[in-house]
Design an enzyme around this catalytic site. Sequence first.
Site, PDB file in Angstrom:
ATOM      1  N   TYR A   1       0.816  -1.216   0.000  1.00 14.70           N
ATOM      2  CA  TYR A   1       0.000   0.000   0.000  1.00 14.70           C
ATOM      3  C   TYR A   1       0.849   1.265   0.000  1.00 14.70           C
ATOM      4  CZ  TYR A   1      -4.217  -2.645   1.045  1.00 14.70           C
ATOM      5  OH  TYR A   1      -5.272  -3.502   0.985  1.00 14.70           O
TER       6      TYR A   1
ATOM      7  N   LYS B   1       2.937 -13.694   6.317  1.00 11.73           N
ATOM      8  CA  LYS B   1       3.089 -14.717   5.280  1.00 11.73           C
ATOM      9  C   LYS B   1       4.593 -14.929   5.092  1.00 11.73           C
ATOM     10  CE  LYS B   1       1.327 -17.373   2.098  1.00 11.73           C
ATOM     11  NZ  LYS B   1       0.724 -18.664   2.465  1.00 11.73           N
TER      12      LYS B   1
ATOM     13  N   ASP C   1      -2.758 -17.479   5.785  1.00 10.16           N
ATOM     14  CA  ASP C   1      -3.816 -18.356   5.260  1.00 10.16           C
ATOM     15  C   ASP C   1      -4.413 -19.208   6.372  1.00 10.16           C
ATOM     16  OD1 ASP C   1      -0.991 -18.902   4.426  1.00 10.16           O
ATOM     17  OD2 ASP C   1      -1.721 -20.950   4.366  1.00 10.16           O
TER      18      ASP C   1
ATOM     19  N   ASP D   1      -6.084  -5.746   6.010  1.00  7.87           N
ATOM     20  CA  ASP D   1      -7.235  -5.236   5.249  1.00  7.87           C
ATOM     21  C   ASP D   1      -8.227  -6.381   5.022  1.00  7.87           C
ATOM     22  OD1 ASP D   1      -8.849  -3.677   3.693  1.00  7.87           O
ATOM     23  OD2 ASP D   1      -7.392  -3.311   2.109  1.00  7.87           O
TER      24      ASP D   1
END
Length: 411
Positions: free
Chosen positions: A160, A227, A278, A302
């Site tokens: 972002y 992640k 995940d 988000d």
Amino acid sequence: MPNFTTLKPPTSGTPISRKNGQLVVPADPIIPFIEGDGTGPDIWRASARVFDAAVSQAFGGKRRLAWFEVLAGEKAKNMTGEWLPIDTVEAVRAYKVAIKGPLTTPVGGGIRSLNVTMRQVLDLFACIRPVRYFDGTPAPVTHPERMDVVIFRENTEDVYAGIEFARGTPQAERLIEFLAKEMGKRIAPDSGIGIKPMSETGTKRLVRMAIQYALANNRKTVTIVHKGNIMKFTEGAFRDWGYEIAKAEFRDQIVTEEEVGQGAPREGKLLINDRIADSVFQQILTRTSDYDVFATPNLNGDYLSDACAAQVGGLGMAPGANVGDEIAFFEATHGTAPKYADQDVINPSSVVLSGVMMLNYLGWKEAGALIEQGLAKTISQKKVTYDLARQMTGATELKTSEFADAIIGNM
Ligand code: NAP
């Protein structure tokens, strides 16, 4: 205080200040507000009545909020010719705590999102989204009441950061060539390129805020989401820096999951653990009550914020805040829903609950609790706005203003 060009601060009320980093809140704090576009005015009218009633009731008239309207969005454009007048930014900076309804994002013309601009110029580095269930709200899962989490999402970095180059531009071509020649990394020549920076400073201040919140509010766990199995030097570093700051600054108050595995006692300590992104999306559904406070990078946060809100049926009711070390800006998380503008039908709960966060931030928890209680009771009585009524059986559909009356009546 700044010399405003167009804005006029209220003649009564006292500015909030900071002393040694601590917020100093007077009995009549001046709070800048942006009512918002589209349904914003309907929502703001209803919400402000709820806030004023709660403060008056909680403190027997000894405290009050001194509202100061500041302009942004379409109203600002119409009145001043600018989407985000400098006066507005300076007012929020000066008065330190502010609240806003939804704003139209101008499309085209190189104008950036007003929300993103405010986050960056005011360095509001954490996006905070509490998600809990209100009994009676229609929800898509069997046990929505098991959800009670607060998500701290890093607000300034990650993909972002806005460093992107379109396919075929000289910048993209130069980067592709540089990576091939200097770094030995091949990227397909017809690629667009985005850069994902994640810094130690940006990560640590976010995780610090999440841990401080968890400790101050008797939460049990802070989960670092990442992640890092794939993106080792960004997401993986986010996890490592998160543990580093937890151990360096909160050693006596925290224990890590790894330490518990090695026999360290958990009692009386805040547990710090981490989960791969995940797996968090699975576990928030399958082991909902294991999760409490999350600290996440920007993109994962988000997604996770909306996924959690959807699980309790509350996307239109989810509150939020953008917070830095100096300034806190509370806001609706939904958009302007323009097709319902000026009809007095929209659900004001997102702004109402953002106001609860604001009152808690001011230390006026009694007033925040009254609003939560009033809202919870109103929904359990099946008195709701159209969006919830259409998903419930036997509901009484209320207008926005009537819903505010019901909340106040139920405080
Ligand atoms: P939206 O305004 O959030 O509305 C989409 C739909 O969500 C509405 O039509 C309505 O669904 C439902 N909804 C949203 N808020 C609701 C509420 N308070 N009560 C009940 N239902 C609600 O999204 P959008 O139409 O994509 O965006 C409109 C404008 O808002 C755009 O200019 C966008 O850029 C801006 N926006 C601003 C913010 C912000 O300021 N934080 C955030 C997102 C979008 P039904 O039609 O099914 O009733």
